[in-house]
Design a protein around this motif. Structure first.
Motif, PDB file in Angstrom:
ATOM      1  N   GLU A   1      -2.379  17.912  12.592  1.00 10.30           N
ATOM      2  CA  GLU A   1      -3.720  17.490  12.974  1.00 10.30           C
ATOM      3  C   GLU A   1      -4.285  16.594  11.882  1.00 10.30           C
ATOM      4  O   GLU A   1      -4.474  17.038  10.753  1.00 10.30           O
ATOM      5  N   PRO A   2      -4.538  15.324  12.161  1.00 13.34           N
ATOM      6  CA  PRO A   2      -5.021  14.404  11.119  1.00 13.34           C
ATOM      7  C   PRO A   2      -6.421  14.767  10.661  1.00 13.34           C
ATOM      8  O   PRO A   2      -7.215  15.326  11.406  1.00 13.34           O
ATOM      9  N   TYR A   3      -6.709  14.432   9.386  1.00 12.01           N
ATOM     10  CA  TYR A   3      -8.025  14.731   8.827  1.00 12.01           C
ATOM     11  C   TYR A   3      -9.101  13.913   9.531  1.00 12.01           C
ATOM     12  O   TYR A   3     -10.172  14.400   9.834  1.00 12.01           O
TER      13      TYR A   3
ATOM     14  N   TYR B   1       0.853  -1.186   0.000  1.00 13.42           N
ATOM     15  CA  TYR B   1       0.000   0.000   0.000  1.00 13.42           C
ATOM     16  C   TYR B   1       0.890   1.238   0.000  1.00 13.42           C
ATOM     17  O   TYR B   1       2.135   1.134   0.032  1.00 13.42           O
ATOM     18  N   ASN B   2       0.279   2.402  -0.049  1.00 10.38           N
ATOM     19  CA  ASN B   2       1.051   3.638  -0.117  1.00 10.38           C
ATOM     20  C   ASN B   2       0.436   4.684   0.808  1.00 10.38           C
ATOM     21  O   ASN B   2      -0.579   5.292   0.489  1.00 10.38           O
ATOM     22  N   GLU B   3       1.032   4.867   1.968  1.00  7.98           N
ATOM     23  CA  GLU B   3       0.603   5.878   2.932  1.00  7.98           C
ATOM     24  C   GLU B   3       1.847   6.641   3.370  1.00  7.98           C
ATOM     25  O   GLU B   3       2.701   6.082   4.059  1.00  7.98           O
TER      26      GLU B   3
ATOM     27  N   ASP C   1      -7.121   4.219  11.337  1.00 10.26           N
ATOM     28  CA  ASP C   1      -5.674   4.034  11.305  1.00 10.26           C
ATOM     29  C   ASP C   1      -5.375   3.052  10.178  1.00 10.26           C
ATOM     30  O   ASP C   1      -5.401   1.837  10.374  1.00 10.26           O
ATOM     31  N   PRO C   2      -5.147   3.556   8.967  1.00  7.67           N
ATOM     32  CA  PRO C   2      -4.980   2.651   7.821  1.00  7.67           C
ATOM     33  C   PRO C   2      -3.805   1.702   7.979  1.00  7.67           C
ATOM     34  O   PRO C   2      -3.866   0.566   7.505  1.00  7.67           O
ATOM     35  N   ILE C   3      -2.741   2.149   8.642  1.00  5.70           N
ATOM     36  CA  ILE C   3      -1.580   1.273   8.809  1.00  5.70           C
ATOM     37  C   ILE C   3      -1.972   0.046   9.628  1.00  5.70           C
ATOM     38  O   ILE C   3      -1.670  -1.096   9.268  1.00  5.70           O
TER      39      ILE C   3
ATOM     40  N   THR D   1       3.730  -0.941  11.656  1.00  4.06           N
ATOM     41  CA  THR D   1       2.396  -1.534  11.710  1.00  4.06           C
ATOM     42  C   THR D   1       1.365  -0.643  12.366  1.00  4.06           C
ATOM     43  O   THR D   1       0.204  -1.020  12.471  1.00  4.06           O
ATOM     44  N   ASN D   2       1.749   0.529  12.829  1.00  7.39           N
ATOM     45  CA  ASN D   2       0.810   1.485  13.411  1.00  7.39           C
ATOM     46  C   ASN D   2       1.284   2.895  13.143  1.00  7.39           C
ATOM     47  O   ASN D   2       2.491   3.146  12.998  1.00  7.39           O
ATOM     48  N   LEU D   3       0.313   3.829  13.072  1.00  9.91           N
ATOM     49  CA  LEU D   3       0.683   5.230  13.048  1.00  9.91           C
ATOM     50  C   LEU D   3       1.223   5.633  14.421  1.00  9.91           C
ATOM     51  O   LEU D   3       0.802   5.082  15.444  1.00  9.91           O
ATOM     52  N   PRO D   4       2.125   6.609  14.471  1.00 12.98           N
ATOM     53  CA  PRO D   4       2.577   7.110  15.767  1.00 12.98           C
ATOM     54  C   PRO D   4       1.409   7.668  16.564  1.00 12.98           C
ATOM     55  O   PRO D   4       0.451   8.185  16.011  1.00 12.98           O
TER      56      PRO D   4
END
Length: 451
Positions: free
Chosen positions: A29-31, A7-9, A38-40, A20-23
């Motif tokens: 500020e996330p959308y 994937y591409n994030e 959490d797509p990751i 395997t996780n976002l920090p």
């Protein structure tokens, strides 16, 4: 079997491409709220499910850098790529490029081939293709440039869409307009914001159906799902807008309620399934797809969109239908991987390339353009065909665009390296189109039913 979930994030805060996780703490500020999306982590959960059904699965985030994939492939040599690359460097139009690279490298991968991805993303071209095979879609018009007055022959209400996006991008709650003033404002907004043509369609009041299809050579229709608009407030139109899909804090998100199976008469269920299979095969998608339709108040079915590689999260429409068909989430993922691993003709999708070239890339209703089915290897016929293409004006830019998008696959499939490099380096558009047509004529048979 080793499976790379690719994937591409691109998040600068990620430690590496295998995170395997976002920090927990971001410098921006996330959308969406992280705890809600959490797509990751979702990709890691999917890989974990694949491991539970026997695959050696891992996730790989290419992070807007294709070299990451090349290095990982040299290191891990996955047998199958589960392809979730939908955007590259903020450009959804490059989605098909990653699939084309996999074709060039002859790596088995899940989902649609490059041409199907490219074609389905072009909403107007999709409508033209479907119309040719007798599939009903809404009346439409394409706007390509800003004007003081936009003239059209459509009936209001009109829904406005960016012509080259997917996932409801650009189709927000204000997409449906009821007069010329609002239409002009909306067209100007899309042209300026998205820098692409605007597709205008007559808004169809009715029920929205999601028809999932699973398979490749022998695809099967899964139980039909419906989006229930009965709770939608009066100030919002009954559409699955961007907010309804992706913004949990918006009212529309909570007023589009999925129902599966959809309570439909047997005749409608059968017709919707037949339409979905025709769309699946005509557009060249494979493995898994979702065809969105409107059932109008007069009980006529209209195709809204053909979605290659639709959302596979557990609560999304495709998995909802699979679950009702008796397939668990893990069983469905396993089936998709096994479809990709089967030996099959790599490339464009059955008949679609020749279909596009022979019937759709030249839009001139006064002149039939096509290569005779029995033309064999007669180059004079191809040259005549190319001359006719160049005399037409409305679609020749798309021909070049289509070729350039798919040049890795064409380069690999038709072994035309010297001429290919020469033509592309010279920028000779006539020669490029000629090469495409010759390759098509030599390696694909034109479907008799379309001639």
């Amino acid at each position: 079997m080793k499976v790379a979930v690719v994937y591409n994030e691109e998040y600068p805060e990620l430690e590496n491409e295998y995170s395997t996780n976002l920090p927990q703490k971001l410098d921006f500020e996330p959308y969406f709220e992280i705890e809600e999306s959490d797509p990751i982590a979702e990709y890691e959960e999917l890989a974990a499910d694949l491991r539970r059904v026997g695959f050696n699965a891992y996730i790989l985030n290419i992070r807007d850098n294709i070299d990451i994939f090349f290095k990982d492939y040299e290191k891990n040599k996955p047998d199958v790529v589960f392809n979730f690359v939908e955007i590259y460097k903020d450009n959804a139009g490059l989605e098909m490029g990653f699939a084309a690279i996999l074709e060039l490298m002859q790596i088995p991968y899940t989902g649609a081939p490059p041409l199907a991805l490219a074609t389905c993303q072009n909403k107007m071209l999709t409508k033209k293709i479907l119309k040719t095979v007798g599939i009903r879609t809404a009346e439409y018009q394409l706007i390509t440039e800003q004007k003081k007055i936009y003239r059209h022959k459509l009936n209001y209400p009109i829904i406005t869409k960016p012509a080259l996006e997917d996932a409801s991008v650009g189709i927000d709650v204000g997409a449906v307009v009821t007069n010329h003033k609002k239409l002009k404002a909306r067209i100007d907004y899309i042209l300026e914001e998205f820098q692409q043509p605007v597709l205008l369609e007559e808004y169809i009041e009715g029920r929205e159906l999601n028809v999932a299809v699973l398979g490749d050579k022998k695809p099967k229709v899964l139980p039909i799902s419906e989006i229930d608009f009965s709770e939608m407030p009066d100030h919002l139109y009954n559409i699955v807008s961007y907010q309804a899909k992706w913004e949990p804090h918006h009212e529309a998100y909570h007023k589009t309620i999925p129902i599966c199976p959809a309570p439909l008469p047997e005749r409608i269920t059968k017709e919707a399934g037949e339409i979905a299979l025709t769309c699946f095969k005509t557009m060249g998608v494979r493995d898994y797809s979702r065809i969105d339709m409107r059932l109008a108040e007069d009980n006529k079915l209209y195709v809204l969109e053909v979605n290659p590689n639709p959302d596979l999260t557990a609560d999304a429409g495709f998995m909802r239908s699979a679950n009702y068909a008796g397939l668990s989430y893990r069983q469905t993922l396993k089936r998709i991987v096994l479809l990709a691993a089967k030996p099959r003709r790599r490339g464009f999708g059955d008949g679609l390339l020749s279909f596009c070239v022979s019937r759709l890339l030249v839009q001139n209703r006064r002149m039939y353009i096509g290569i005779p089915h029995d033309s064999g290897n007669d180059l004079s016929v191809v040259d005549t065909f190319v001359d006719q293409i160049f005399r037409a004006t409305t679609e020749r830019d798309f021909i070049l665009q289509l070729f350039l998008v798919l040049q890795p696959a064409i380069y690999s499939t038709f072994h035309c390296s010297a001429r290919f490099v020469k033509f592309v380096n010279e920028g000779n558009r006539y020669s490029i189109i000629s090469l495409l047509c010759r390759a098509t004529l030599f390696h694909h048979r034109f479907p008799t039913s379309l001639m």
